[in-house]
Write an enzyme that holds these catalytic residues in place. Structure first.
Site, short mmCIF file in Angstrom:
data_model
loop_
_atom_site.label_atom_id
_atom_site.label_comp_id
_atom_site.label_asym_id
_atom_site.label_seq_id
_atom_site.Cartn_x
_atom_site.Cartn_y
_atom_site.Cartn_z
N ASP A 494 0.88 -1.16 0.00
CA ASP A 494 0.00 0.00 0.00
C ASP A 494 0.92 1.22 0.00
OD1 ASP A 494 -2.34 1.53 0.29
OD2 ASP A 494 -2.05 1.65 2.45
N THR A 496 0.04 5.04 0.97
CA THR A 496 -0.09 6.02 2.05
C THR A 496 0.06 5.36 3.41
OG1 THR A 496 -1.64 7.16 0.62
CG2 THR A 496 -1.49 7.93 2.88
N ASP A 747 -4.93 5.70 -3.74
CA ASP A 747 -4.62 7.09 -4.04
C ASP A 747 -4.59 7.35 -5.55
OD1 ASP A 747 -3.99 9.72 -3.57
OD2 ASP A 747 -2.34 9.28 -2.19
N ASP A 879 -1.58 -0.87 5.79
CA ASP A 879 -1.80 -0.32 7.14
C ASP A 879 -3.25 0.02 7.43
OD1 ASP A 879 -1.99 1.85 5.42
OD2 ASP A 879 -1.31 3.25 6.95
N ALA A 881 -7.74 -0.70 7.13
CA ALA A 881 -8.77 -1.75 7.08
C ALA A 881 -9.14 -2.07 5.64
CB ALA A 881 -10.00 -1.29 7.83
N ASP A 883 -7.17 -2.75 3.45
CA ASP A 883 -6.24 -3.79 2.98
C ASP A 883 -6.58 -5.16 3.56
OD1 ASP A 883 -4.62 -1.85 1.63
OD2 ASP A 883 -3.77 -1.29 3.56
#
Length: 1247
Positions: A494, A496, A747, A879, A881, A883
């Site tokens: 991920d 961000t 993003d 980092d 939820a 994901d």
């Protein structure tokens, strides 16, 4: 089973299943009962392990309509079987949205028309009195209810209001008044309570499920058999280890369930205001909500208990629970007129109007006198949050070759045991041994061959790895996954909060004046720029809002506005309630700015204080940012001025194209390229003074195209998405270790590409190809436009290939050695279109794509599955939820958050950066090699014991109980638990450990050692029988003192009679030889570099080996009567003891030579691994010159000898890589378009 009788449920969906109908069959059930009794319950266990046999063995096939039991099978590659029981429900209608003509009930005052629907047996009055209740068949599978539908003759599930296929306009008109209590009760029959209930199984249920594992059943069988043989000590040890293993497993599973339940239950039950009729509002529990209800969203917000669509008012929502992005999102009510309102409501398409379960409504805005209302669309496990929890509760099985191969390997051992079993029976019958002893001894050979301690032995290595991970701040809730980490060849990150800090930082600004750029400036808030159009644009061109006195909105806008130092003031709540757009949002510089300027600048010394107010700017109209247009704009009026101004910000190329060309600096392209090459995110600003005659009302009706034209170019804002300092070095380490890295983010695409360049995922000379896909419309099929962005400065050869990390470097000559020169970038919308309309391209894209932007949570999971479908072993690091699904689905998921994601993720890191990933992979590789070492050692120790027992059975003898005990506990268990302690190697190497037990090198290793042990045991067995002093041993025998007739050696007379014939010369010979063989193979198999620290650094293992060698040599060369008596060892001449020492030394030397010379050098390096790849850094050679020369000729000869030349690759991504090398049309040329109508994905001419 006839194919016409198979039905498909959830067709086309991820959880598609085949379903067969069955009804109970009495005679089959009686037969199974008899079989269960005769087999001592083993038949029931078999039927428990194999649900399809369980159903077919007790039921007969029937139609789905008449079925009482269903057999389900998933249609994916795992083909999992499930059993489901069919229930019957009584209801006044067949479907949840049936019209029940409940007008009279609905019109009664609250409570007067309420009757319990479940009591349909005559208790209803009025309309229900003559309504015959319908019988509805249904079954529940993984928290989803499926109902029988007579029309389609199949089971179906109801999602919610979407099933009605209603238009947006009809939701506002027909569903806006709410439901009567009666209708609500009726619908609840079908949809159940609105609750995402995570049931924590009782310890008893978990225990039964754990204990019924085939391994534990075999252990139970072994323990019972050993107890019959009075072999209590080892049986007790096995029982003790099993209890510890089961207890730790139960604790972990229970803890996971409790964590998930607590996470879900935190906000699952709240009080809500429900509309009953047009004006009646009553308080209800959120668990009572059903699709079609109308709820009131309070002004101070709430946590949504269901998925609902807004029909009145506006909400500002924090959706970080779903998307991972902490930007508040504005949700508007459904369109009530026009083309949009006529469209059927679709949750995905209308998500900007939908409030999702679990998200937090921060603030609401409404018209005077109107309430903010929403219609409930989905409840319970059908909601977005419910689906997320289901994916955690019922993950797809993760296929890992090691565990499949382990069962195959054990089957081979069972086959070997079968041979020994038959051999023992035949031999015993021929020698007229009693039946009881035949049964016990023949079963005993099975427990010798298949090691019951294997699960505990394999668990030990994983427990040690788990402990080492804990020391570096990585916590594990699924220990089996540690081994999988050792095979990772691709990691998805991920962006961000994982690769980068949260949000963007302002690096600087570069203004344009008189057609040229000024030098870059770092401070946009300095006094000299207060009145400039550039700062006015920064202060007004955004979508920020104030929530509880705090600014909220897009992080980019927050940083940009914060850099100006200006203040934003919004209309008061009373004004907002009127929804009066004439009260604009106002921005102004801080009051101290201008007075300070006055003191420092003599030109403004005489400025009157009243003029400060002229810096205030009111935002009159906003044109929201559009990702399609890549820009946003605002219309503003500066206080005291008659004309309005338009300000624009967006992608630099787009903004420049909308500006007068004479205002765009000539060096625009070069300047922009300079910044983008450095990984900066660049935003351009523009300004236009509007005509004075334009009134407020006219501005409200103007289209943005008329305003966003003939602009004056103001300059550039240079933003920096700060990458965490560890990111680049970790990604470089993974690249050197031959591990591919991807970015999967929610993003923006351009930001993601910028970060990918900055952190080294995409290097400076590599180009990026954006695959921009659009779904089919009225006349056009779905299409993909291939856009090349930021062409690299270096010339790229026409021959482009993707560098694929090949597992077997023998293919590196076939795959081009050129560096990867392109990367695909795909956004979420394109990914969905390509998956649906271009299934033949999705795997090709997955092979070459590095950036996946704007990906929804379920798309992240789908991507992981696509990568797994081409045989990648996938890791996921995130980092949020959002994901969760991907973290659970990946072979190895590691969460940098200790919140929702940690429940789904097998691993959670206490450090919030990706440095945990290499640590996890190193420990995974060490644990995997440890598992191989332990498995090989346990298998070989069983074979060694099997060979000894089989040879001794030939003379109707066996090893004694205490000899078995010494070997099993004193040697094998001590060695197993200490050989697993080798820590991981300190760096990641480019090689990966083997993934399979059934692989050439490992099988050769085991087979060569088995043959060696067999040869030396047979040699010693035959050799002892040729000795001059040899005779069939009796209590009176004294080989130690052949010349004397006196019985001088007391151990030989301690036992008057040996029933089991344990004491003999063959026994002592094989006991000593086999004892040293266990130690020799343990040291041979305990490999170190390149995945583990060398064994000499594992001091418990070294001390154990040295201690056991010393003890065995001591009792062999200097017999101790007490020990000999305990181990039932007879006395043999000293010369024979010396001969045994020579035999075990030669045996150990041969074992080492075979393992190191033949396996490590010839087979592994030259045959099975092939040449080192050009894309892999060569390992530092520790070999001498003769070995190098040996490798040179052997590398060409041996592969031919073993038929390994030009053998096709075993994994799909290698096949695909080789195919794409020969494809002249891949990658697609710039600006070409691929249409879905062409099955060959023909590329059209460039646009």
């Amino acid at each position: 089973m006839k194919t016409r009788e198979v039905k498909i449920i959830n067709q086309g969906l991820e959880d598609e299943m085949e379903v067969w109908g069955y009804r109970p069959c009495l005679w089959k059930m009686i037969l199974v009962g008899v079989g269960a009794v005769c087999s001592g319950g083993l038949l029931l266990l078999l039927l428990y392990w194999l649900p399809e046999w369980g159903v077919k063995g007790t039921c007969t096939h029937t139609s789905l309509r008449d079925a009482r039991t269903l057999l389900l099978r998933t249609t994916d590659e795992f083909r999992q079987w499930f059993r489901a029981k069919v229930h019957v429900m009584l209801a006044p209608g067949m479907k949840p949205f049936d019209s029940l003509d409940l007008q009279s009930a609905a019109q009664l005052p609250n409570g007067a028309g309420d009757h319990s629907i479940s009591a349909v047996h005559g208790e209803h009055h009025g309309k229900f009195a003559h309504r015959e209740p319908a019988q509805i068949h249904y079954f529940t599978h993984q928290n989803t209810k499926y109902y029988w539908n007579d029309v389609i003759q199949n089971f179906e599930f109801y999602k919610g209001l979407e099933d009605l296929k209603v238009s947006c306009a009809s939701i506002r008109s027909e569903h806006s008044s709410g439901l009567s209590k009666t209708l609500q009760d009726y619908r609840m029959l079908f949809f159940g309570e609105n609750e995402i209930a995570v049931r924590v199984p009782s310890l008893f249920k978990l225990l039964i499920k754990e204990v019924l594992n085939p391994f534990y059943i075999f252990q139970l069988f072994s323990v019972i058999l050993w107890s019959v043989e009075d072999y209590y000590y080892y049986a007790s040890a096995i029982v003790f280890m099993s209890v510890i293993s089961i207890a730790s497993s139960l604790y972990t599973i229970k803890k996971q369930y409790v964590m998930l339940r607590d996470m879900v239950a935190a906000h699952s039950v709240v009080r809500v205001s429900v509309c009953r009729g047009n004006k009646d509002i009553e308080q209800a529990m959120s668990t009572e909500l059903v699709p079609g209800e109308v709820i009131v969203i309070p002004a101070n917000g709430m946590i949504m208990p269901c998925d609902a669509v807004l029909i009145h008012g506006t909400c500002i929502v924090n959706e970080s629970m779903l998307t991972g992005e902490s930007v508040p999102v504005t949700k508007t009510s459904l369109p009530s007129s026009g083309e949009d309102a006529a469209r059927s409501y679709d949750m995905e398409e209308h998500k900007r109007h939908t409030l999702f379960c679990g998200t937090q409504v921060i603030q609401t805005r409404f018209y005077a006198g109107e309430l903010v209302k929403a219609v409930v669309v989905r409840t319970g496990f059908s909601t977005e949050k419910g689906q997320l929890v289901r994916s955690i509760l019922y993950p797809k099985p993760t296929d890992f070759k090691l565990y499949r191969d382990a069962y195959l390997f054990l089957l081979c051992l069972v086959g070997v045991a079968g041979i020994g079993f038959i051999y023992t029976i035949i031999l015993s019958v021929m020698n007229k041994v009693p039946a009881k002893i035949i049964i016990i001894e023949s079963l005993d050979i099975v427990t010798i061959t298949v090691p019951p301690a294997l699960p505990a032995a394999l668990t030990a290595g994983i427990v040690y790895a788990q402990r080492r991970l804990k020391r570096v701040g990585i916590f594990c809730i699924s220990p089996q996954r540690i081994n999988m980490c050792g095979q990772l060849n691709l990691v998805c990150f991920d962006k961000t909060g994982t690769l980068t800090e949260d949000g963007l930082d302002l690096w600087g600004i570069q203004r344009a004046e008189d057609g040229s750029f000024s030098p870059p400036e770092s401070d946009a808030g300095k006094e000299s720029l207060v009145n400039s159009a550039f700062v006015a644009c920064m202060a007004t061109c955004h979508s920020l809002t104030k929530i509880e006195g705090e600014l909220a909105g897009d992080p980019l806008d927050l940083k940009m506005f914060g850099a100006t130092g200006w203040i934003l003031e919004e209309p008061t709540e009373e004004e907002t309630a009127l929804h009066n757009p004439i009260m604009p949002t106002v921005v102004r510089p801080p009051k101290h700015t201008i007075p300070e300027a006055n003191q420092n600048n003599p030109l403004t010394q005489n400025m009157e204080l009243s003029e400060i107010s002229s810096c205030e700017i009111g935002i009159v109209r906003q044109f929201a940012f559009s990702s399609a247009l890549q820009r946003m704009s605002v219309v503003v009026r500066r206080l005291g001025e008659k004309h309005m101004d338009a300000y624009l910000k967006g992608a630099p190329e787009v903004v420049a194209s909308l500006c007068k060309q004479d205002t765009v600096p000539q060096s625009f392209t070069e300047t922009l390229e300079t910044y983008t090459r450095q990984g900066f995110r660049v935003i351009a600003l523009a300004h236009r003074q509007l005509e004075s005659k334009l009134s407020w009302h006219k501005v409200q009706s103007l289209s943005r195209d008329l305003i966003e034209t003939n602009m004056e170019f103001l300059g550039l804002i240079i933003m920096q998405n700060k990458i965490k300092e560890e990111t680049a070095s970790v990604l470089q380490e993974l690249r050197q270790a031959n591990i591919r890295t991807l970015m999967v983010t929610g993003d923006n695409m351009l930001t993601a590409i910028s970060v990918a360049r900055d952190c080294g995922m995409i290097r400076a000379h590599e180009r990026v190809i954006i695959a921009d896909a659009v779904p089919p419309n009225d006349f056009q099929p779905a299409s993909i436009t291939w856009r090349y962005i930021e062409n690299p400065a270096q010339t790229i050869k026409d021959n482009q290939t993707v560098e694929i990390n090949l597992e077997e470097e023998v293919y590196d000559k076939q795959v081009s050695q050129e560096e990867q020169s392109y990367h695909f970038a795909v956004n979420g919308r394109a990914f969905a279109v390509i998956t649906e309309h271009f299934p033949q391209l999705i795997q090709k894209l997955a092979l070459g794509a590095t950036v996946f932007a704007r990906m929804a949570p379920d798309q992240k999971t789908q991507l992981v599955e696509v990568l797994q479908s081409i045989d990648y072993t996938v890791g996921m690091c995130g980092d949020g939820a959002n994901d969760c699904g991907a973290l659970k689905r990946a072979h190895s998921g590691i969460s940098l958050s200790e919140l929702e994601a940690s429940v789904a993720s097998p691993f959670t890191s206490s450090t919030s950066n990706i440095s945990c990933v290499p640590n996890l992979i190193r420990e995974g590789r060490a644990a995997l090699i440890t598992s191989f070492c332990v498995f090989k050692f346990m298998a070989l120790s069983s074979i060694i014991q099997y060979l000894s027992a089989t040879l001794l059975y030939s003379i109707l003898s066996n090893l004694g109980d205490f000899q078995f005990l010494f070997i099993d506990i004193g040697i094998i268990l001590i060695i197993v638990f200490t050989m697993s302690l080798n820590p991981a190697w300190k760096e990641l190497v480019w090689r990966r450990p083997p993934s399979s037990l059934i692989s050439g090198p490992l099988l050769c290793s085991v087979l060569t050692q088995v043959i060696t042990c067999l040869v030396f045991q047979v040699l010693a067995f035959l050799l002892v029988q040729q000795q001059s002093w040899y005779e069939k041993w009796t209590p009176q025998s004294d080989a130690c003192n052949v010349s004397s007739s006196s019985l001088s050696y007391s151990p030989n007379v301690t036992t008057p009679h040996d029933h089991k014939n344990i004491r003999n010369y063959e026994n002592i010979t094989l006991f000593y030889v086999s004892s040293f063989q266990y130690l020799a193979v343990a040291i041979v198999f305990s490999k170190g570099k390149p995945f583990r620290q060398p064994s000499y650094k594992n001091w418990p293992f070294m001390l154990s080996c040295i201690g056991l060698y010393t003890f065995l040599l001591f009792i062999m060369l200097h017999p101790v009567p007490a020990i000999d008596n305990f181990l039932e060892i007879v006395c043999v001449p000293h010369d024979w003891r010396v001969t045994l020492v020579i035999i075990v030394i030669v045996n150990a030397a041969v074992s080492f030579m075979l393992e190191i010379l033949i396996l490590d050098i010839i087979l592994w390096r030259l045959v099975f691994r092939g040449n080192q790849g050009a894309n892999c850094p060569a390992e530092p050679s520790t070999a001498d010159t003769p070995q190098v020369a040996n490798e040179r000729w052997a590398s060409s000869l041996l592969p031919r000898l073993f038929c390994r030349r030009n053998k096709p690759p075993r994994v799909r991504y290698m096949h695909l890589a080789l195919e794409l090398q020969d494809d002249a049309d891949w990658p697609p040329k710039p600006s070409t378009v691929t249409y879905a109508s062409d099955p060959q994905s023909h590329m059209s001419n460039p646009l």
